[in-house]
Enzyme design. Structure first.
Site, PDB file in Angstrom:
ATOM      1  N   ASN A 106      39.644  29.557  32.283  1.00 27.76           N
ATOM      2  CA  ASN A 106      38.957  30.853  32.213  1.00 27.76           C
ATOM      3  C   ASN A 106      38.908  31.309  30.765  1.00 27.76           C
ATOM      4  O   ASN A 106      39.812  31.020  29.982  1.00 27.76           O
ATOM      5  CB  ASN A 106      39.739  31.881  33.042  1.00 27.76           C
ATOM      6  N   HIS A 108      38.940  34.762  28.592  1.00 29.04           N
ATOM      7  CA  HIS A 108      39.247  36.184  28.752  1.00 29.04           C
ATOM      8  C   HIS A 108      39.184  36.869  27.378  1.00 29.04           C
ATOM      9  O   HIS A 108      39.749  36.348  26.417  1.00 29.04           O
ATOM     10  CB  HIS A 108      40.643  36.354  29.371  1.00 29.04           C
ATOM     11  N   SER A 135      41.037  34.422  24.745  1.00 30.71           N
ATOM     12  CA  SER A 135      41.964  33.373  25.171  1.00 30.71           C
ATOM     13  C   SER A 135      41.276  32.444  26.162  1.00 30.71           C
ATOM     14  O   SER A 135      40.560  32.893  27.048  1.00 30.71           O
ATOM     15  CB  SER A 135      43.173  33.984  25.890  1.00 30.71           C
ATOM     16  N   ASP A 144      44.586  36.426  34.881  1.00 23.40           N
ATOM     17  CA  ASP A 144      44.406  36.379  33.419  1.00 23.40           C
ATOM     18  C   ASP A 144      45.685  36.043  32.678  1.00 23.40           C
ATOM     19  O   ASP A 144      45.959  36.583  31.605  1.00 23.40           O
ATOM     20  CB  ASP A 144      43.857  37.723  32.894  1.00 23.40           C
TER      21      ASP A 144
HETATM   22  C1  GRF Z   1      32.949  37.451  28.434  1.00 20.78           C
HETATM   23  O1  GRF Z   1      33.364  38.467  27.559  1.00 20.78           O
HETATM   24  C2  GRF Z   1      34.122  36.766  29.055  1.00 20.78           C
HETATM   25  O2  GRF Z   1      35.234  36.680  28.220  1.00 20.78           O
HETATM   26  C3  GRF Z   1      34.452  37.668  30.213  1.00 20.78           C
HETATM   27  O3  GRF Z   1      33.196  38.093  30.700  1.00 20.78           O
HETATM   28  C4  GRF Z   1      32.234  38.025  29.652  1.00 20.78           C
HETATM   29  C5  GRF Z   1      31.128  37.139  30.140  1.00 20.78           C
HETATM   30  O4  GRF Z   1      30.061  37.058  29.235  1.00 20.78           O
HETATM   31  N1  GRF Z   1      35.293  36.992  31.177  1.00 20.78           N
HETATM   32  P1  GRF Z   1      28.893  36.007  29.480  1.00 20.78           P
HETATM   33  O5  GRF Z   1      28.426  36.188  30.925  1.00 20.78           O
HETATM   34  O6  GRF Z   1      29.445  34.623  29.241  1.00 20.78           O
HETATM   35  O7  GRF Z   1      27.832  36.368  28.503  1.00 20.78           O
END
Ligand code: GRF
Length: 215
Positions: A106, A108, A135, A144
């Site tokens: 993932n 985050h 991360s 997370d």
């Molecule tokens: C990103 O900031 C990611 O870290 C978080 O959700 C957002 C997704 O952005 N989990 P995208 O859909 O990849 O543009």
């Protein structure tokens, strides 16, 4: 390596993976994108780049277990080796995770364990943090908070809004995500309990962001 990518919205991290593959920086292919929402920008990106996708909505199933089983079935049918959560806004349970043990990562937008959960950039601003970042971590049953593969940090500036800070972090998300996929492709990522060691990574090569290589 066959990638399955789970998305819920804009898909800019999905785009970073597509770009790295199209530029020949990654050998992996995207075997399947699953979105839990219809009509999102991530799916437009799939159409534009000829990437197979499915929309699998939570509310089409009476239980979360059945929903996750449907996603697992689709990913297994597509012979997916690794699952990337790229802006996937639902929490996965044991039903999903046991089908891909230590094969789900993932991204985050904070330096975990700080600012877990939703609106991590807003949380960093409200807290008054002076540094935050992003991360890449393995997904476990702790939200997370699985073992960290890579992190990148950015300053929080006094005049920042949530949007400005999110953009600054996002630029690094787009950088560390393909980097980590490359490490996974090369079989260099070893997990020892909570600690992840990337064999041969140039730790310390960049001031401020010690686990990044040129990518
Ligand atoms: C990103 O900031 C990611 O870290 C978080 O959700 C957002 C997704 O952005 N989990 P995208 O859909 O990849 O543009």
């Amino acid at each position: 390596m066959n990638l399955g990518i789970l998305v819920s919205g804009r898909g800019s991290n999905l785009q970073a993976i597509i770009d790295a593959i199209e530029k020949g920086k990654l050998k992996s292919q995207i075997a399947l994108v699953i979105s839990n929402k219809e009509g999102v920008q991530a799916l437009e990106r799939c159409l534009k780049h000829g990437i197979p996708y499915k929309v699998i909505k939570r509310k089409a199933f009476s239980s979360k277990e059945e929903f996750e089983e449907a996603m697992v079935k689709a990913l297994k049918e597509a012979s997916v080796d690794f699952v990337i959560l790229a802006g996937f806004m639902l929490v996965l349970s044991e039903t999903f995770l046991r089908a891909f043990p230590m094969k789900v990562v993932n991204i985050h937008p904070s330096l975990i364990p700080a600012f877990q959960g939703l609106n991590a950039q807003r949380q960093a601003l409200d807290y008054g943090a002076k540094i935050t970042g992003c991360s890449l971590h393995f997904v476990t049953d702790e939200l997370d908070n699985g073992p960290v593969i890579a992190q990148a940090c950015v300053p929080v500036l006094p005049e920042d809004t949530e949007e400005i800070l999110s953009e600054r972090i996002l630029a690094y998300e787009h950088r560390i995500l393909p980097q980590v996929i490359k490490w996974l492709e090369e079989g260099r990522v070893k997990v020892e309990g909570r600690r992840v060691i990337v064999e041969g990574a140039k730790y310390g090569s960049l001031p401020f962001n010690p686990s990044l290589e040129d990518f």
